[in-house]
Motif scaffolding. Structure first.
Motif, short mmCIF file in Angstrom:
data_model
loop_
_atom_site.label_atom_id
_atom_site.label_comp_id
_atom_site.label_asym_id
_atom_site.label_seq_id
_atom_site.Cartn_x
_atom_site.Cartn_y
_atom_site.Cartn_z
N GLY A 1 29.07 64.95 1.23
CA GLY A 1 28.79 64.48 2.59
C GLY A 1 27.42 64.87 3.09
O GLY A 1 26.77 65.79 2.57
N VAL A 2 27.00 64.14 4.15
CA VAL A 2 25.69 64.37 4.75
C VAL A 2 25.80 64.20 6.26
O VAL A 2 26.48 63.30 6.74
N ILE A 3 25.16 65.10 6.99
CA ILE A 3 24.94 64.91 8.42
C ILE A 3 23.56 64.28 8.49
O ILE A 3 22.56 64.91 8.16
N GLY A 4 23.51 63.02 8.88
CA GLY A 4 22.28 62.25 8.82
C GLY A 4 21.14 62.83 9.64
O GLY A 4 21.34 63.59 10.60
N THR A 5 19.93 62.45 9.28
CA THR A 5 18.73 62.93 9.95
C THR A 5 18.72 62.51 11.41
O THR A 5 18.94 61.35 11.73
N HIS A 6 18.48 63.48 12.29
CA HIS A 6 18.44 63.21 13.73
C HIS A 6 17.69 64.33 14.44
O HIS A 6 17.45 65.39 13.88
N GLN A 7 17.34 64.06 15.69
CA GLN A 7 16.72 65.09 16.54
C GLN A 7 17.83 65.87 17.22
O GLN A 7 18.82 65.29 17.68
N ALA A 8 17.66 67.17 17.30
CA ALA A 8 18.62 68.00 18.02
C ALA A 8 18.56 67.63 19.50
O ALA A 8 17.49 67.71 20.11
N PRO A 9 19.69 67.20 20.09
CA PRO A 9 19.68 66.83 21.50
C PRO A 9 19.51 68.03 22.43
O PRO A 9 19.15 67.90 23.59
N SER A 10 19.78 69.22 21.88
CA SER A 10 19.61 70.48 22.60
C SER A 10 19.48 71.56 21.54
O SER A 10 19.58 71.28 20.34
N SER A 11 19.26 72.79 21.94
CA SER A 11 19.21 73.89 20.99
C SER A 11 20.54 73.93 20.23
O SER A 11 21.60 73.77 20.83
N GLN A 12 20.49 74.10 18.89
CA GLN A 12 21.70 74.12 18.08
C GLN A 12 21.68 75.31 17.13
O GLN A 12 20.67 75.58 16.49
N MET A 13 22.82 75.97 17.03
CA MET A 13 23.01 77.03 16.06
C MET A 13 24.12 76.57 15.11
O MET A 13 25.20 76.21 15.56
N PHE A 14 23.84 76.54 13.82
CA PHE A 14 24.72 76.02 12.77
C PHE A 14 25.14 77.20 11.92
O PHE A 14 24.32 77.79 11.21
N LEU A 15 26.41 77.61 12.02
CA LEU A 15 26.91 78.80 11.33
C LEU A 15 27.88 78.37 10.24
O LEU A 15 29.00 77.91 10.53
N VAL A 16 27.49 78.52 8.98
CA VAL A 16 28.33 78.11 7.86
C VAL A 16 29.45 79.15 7.69
O VAL A 16 29.17 80.33 7.45
N THR A 17 30.69 78.70 7.82
CA THR A 17 31.83 79.61 7.72
C THR A 17 32.56 79.50 6.39
O THR A 17 33.28 80.41 6.00
N ALA A 18 32.39 78.38 5.68
CA ALA A 18 33.03 78.19 4.38
C ALA A 18 32.21 77.19 3.57
O ALA A 18 31.60 76.29 4.12
N GLY A 19 32.21 77.38 2.27
CA GLY A 19 31.51 76.44 1.39
C GLY A 19 30.02 76.72 1.32
O GLY A 19 29.53 77.79 1.68
N ALA A 20 29.30 75.70 0.86
CA ALA A 20 27.85 75.81 0.68
C ALA A 20 27.24 74.43 0.78
O ALA A 20 27.92 73.42 0.61
N GLY A 21 25.95 74.41 1.03
CA GLY A 21 25.25 73.13 1.12
C GLY A 21 23.77 73.35 1.29
O GLY A 21 23.22 74.32 0.76
N TRP A 22 23.14 72.47 2.05
CA TRP A 22 21.70 72.55 2.27
C TRP A 22 21.38 72.04 3.67
O TRP A 22 22.14 71.31 4.28
N VAL A 23 20.21 72.47 4.14
CA VAL A 23 19.67 72.00 5.41
C VAL A 23 18.20 71.65 5.17
O VAL A 23 17.57 72.17 4.26
N ALA A 24 17.69 70.73 6.00
CA ALA A 24 16.29 70.34 5.87
C ALA A 24 15.74 70.02 7.24
O ALA A 24 16.46 69.51 8.10
N GLY A 25 14.46 70.30 7.42
CA GLY A 25 13.77 69.96 8.65
C GLY A 25 13.09 68.60 8.50
O GLY A 25 13.40 67.82 7.59
#
Length: 115
Positions: free
Chosen positions: A44-68
């Motif tokens: 799965g992918v969370i598609g590229t977008h602008q943060a509508p506000s400040s966001q904190m993304f806390l991974v609680t299970a699994g693994a993946g990647w993030v990109a700016g």
């Protein structure tokens, strides 16, 4: 005391051409503060977008990647957190699946790790 499950996978999210993304709204505070549980299926992918506000993304299970905005991927695993400022372009995804808690709204101050 109230107990509840926050991994209810209530709402598929197709926005931003996301794939395999399901959200559960957990709570909201006064003003703009919201807490959401995101589940991203394997591949799965969370598609590229602008943060509508400040966001904190806390991974609680699994693994993946993030990109700016530059598209360069950085690995994330359970226990890792990422902060995006309002307006910052970003995306994330996973090969094997991940769950993350997302706090959005007012900018949050991060505490340095205890020495």
């Amino acid at each position: 005391m109230r107990t509840f499950r926050f991994d209810r996978a209530e709402r598929p999210i197709p926005a931003y051409d996301s794939i395999g993304l399901v959200a559960t709204r957990i709570a909201a505070g006064d003003g703009r503060v919201r807490l959401t549980c995101l589940t991203v299926e394997a591949g799965g992918v969370i598609g590229t977008h602008q943060a509508p506000s400040s966001q904190m993304f806390l991974v609680t299970a699994g693994a993946g990647w993030v990109a700016g905005a530059d598209g360069v991927r950085a690995a994330v695993h359970a226990g890792d957190g990422v902060v995006w400022d309002e307006g910052e372009v970003h995306t994330s995804g996973t090969d094997g699946g991940l769950t993350a808690l997302v706090i959005e709204g007012a900018p949050l101050t991060l505490f340095d790790p205890a020495a």
